[in-house]
Write an enzyme that holds these catalytic residues in place. Sequence first.
Site, PDB file in Angstrom:
ATOM      1  N   ASP A  91      97.660 134.388  29.408  1.00 34.89           N
ATOM      2  CA  ASP A  91      98.456 134.824  28.266  1.00 34.89           C
ATOM      3  C   ASP A  91      99.203 133.609  27.723  1.00 34.89           C
ATOM      4  O   ASP A  91      99.290 132.574  28.371  1.00 34.89           O
ATOM      5  CB  ASP A  91      99.396 135.966  28.651  1.00 34.89           C
ATOM      6  CG  ASP A  91     100.342 135.602  29.781  1.00 34.89           C
ATOM      7  OD1 ASP A  91     100.518 134.402  30.039  1.00 34.89           O
ATOM      8  OD2 ASP A  91     100.906 136.517  30.404  1.00 34.89           O
ATOM      9  N   ASP A 266      94.481 144.375  31.715  1.00 28.86           N
ATOM     10  CA  ASP A 266      95.178 143.717  32.826  1.00 28.86           C
ATOM     11  C   ASP A 266      96.475 144.462  33.073  1.00 28.86           C
ATOM     12  O   ASP A 266      97.024 145.084  32.164  1.00 28.86           O
ATOM     13  CB  ASP A 266      95.504 142.253  32.492  1.00 28.86           C
ATOM     14  CG  ASP A 266      96.768 142.140  31.647  1.00 28.86           C
ATOM     15  OD1 ASP A 266      97.851 141.911  32.216  1.00 28.86           O
ATOM     16  OD2 ASP A 266      96.690 142.322  30.411  1.00 28.86           O
TER      17      ASP A 266
END
Length: 379
Positions: A91, A266
């Site tokens: 991320d 996720d």
Amino acid sequence: MKLKFELKKKNGNARRGQLIFERGTVQTPAFMPVGTYGTVKGMTPEEVKETGAQILLGNTFHLWLRPGQEVMKMHGDLHDFMNWQGPILTDSGGFQVFSLGDIRKITEEGVHFRNPVNGDKIFMDAEKSMEIQKDLGSDIVMIFDECTPYPATHDEAKKSMEMSLRWAKRSRDHFDKLENPNNLFGIVQGGVYEDLRDVSVKGLTEIGFDGYAVGGLAVGEPKEDMHRVLEHTCPQLPEDKPRYLMGVGKPEDLVEGVRRGIDMFDCVMPTRNARNGHLFVTGGVIKIRNAAHKTDTTPLDPHCDCYTCKNYSKSYLHHLDRCNEILGARLNTIHNLRYYQRLMESIRKAIDEDRFDQFVAEFYARRNREVPPLQKDKA
């Protein structure tokens, strides 16, 4: 290497495909365990792989603060540092920066904040995020964006989404300037407002990315809003690119995401809940520290093929939990990670066999719950 996404089959809106990387092929829909600091908590990479995980998520923000870019480069990249040779998605650090609350200040340029580790003043922007993620060797890089909080007014969500679009362009430009050979995903924002999601999708697809994430969900909004936004947004995303729902979630959320066309997920839930003694099984959740399990000599889930279920009883896991033994957290984590991967394997098989609707009905029946309606079914 640029990933190749092959969409092999659809069953309703559910999609069955594969992501082909130089480091391996990921069957989709896929769940990515979270390795925030370069480790899935308590697990070796070999153990994580044995649960069926094909790709991991790493955290740009935390790895930037500790151990830092220089240490990472000394090892090669994140794959070498943590000894995971499969694909890794990182991320951008945006969500963590915005989670800092009062110790950060957002401007058009980026975000000024105090390092939560030592209190130093530091700055992150789209360009810095792209540089860190290149040093990490991420197979999938996420753009730097602002995660719109919930609740937010239409005007607040609009301003946030528009800034995220400008940062998306900066991310794309700097990613290309760095000649990163890997893949960059855009992130759709806009809060719970469908018209803002439309603008975000249009802007991102005009810039052009290797895949598209839906962000700003599972941040406190009602489940009905999450489902509505997903159902509205997914059909507008390019059919030939992977779709990623960030930070989601519970097993039910994964099923609902797949129903609406999501390919990748996720969440910290399987690992965090494992450490708290909340274990996912075919019929729902077992709270292993409850006294009822003290004398239960059966495995957690007779349907599960994980190391924990094949070797240990609920009674033993209850004992480990009560004694705060590290082994308890590890065995619980192995089980929960395997549960999530078995769920994804079952979903993929059901789509392959054109019986995904039947799978969904059976999934909820085992939980004694009704199947949540799709928007089209409400009309």
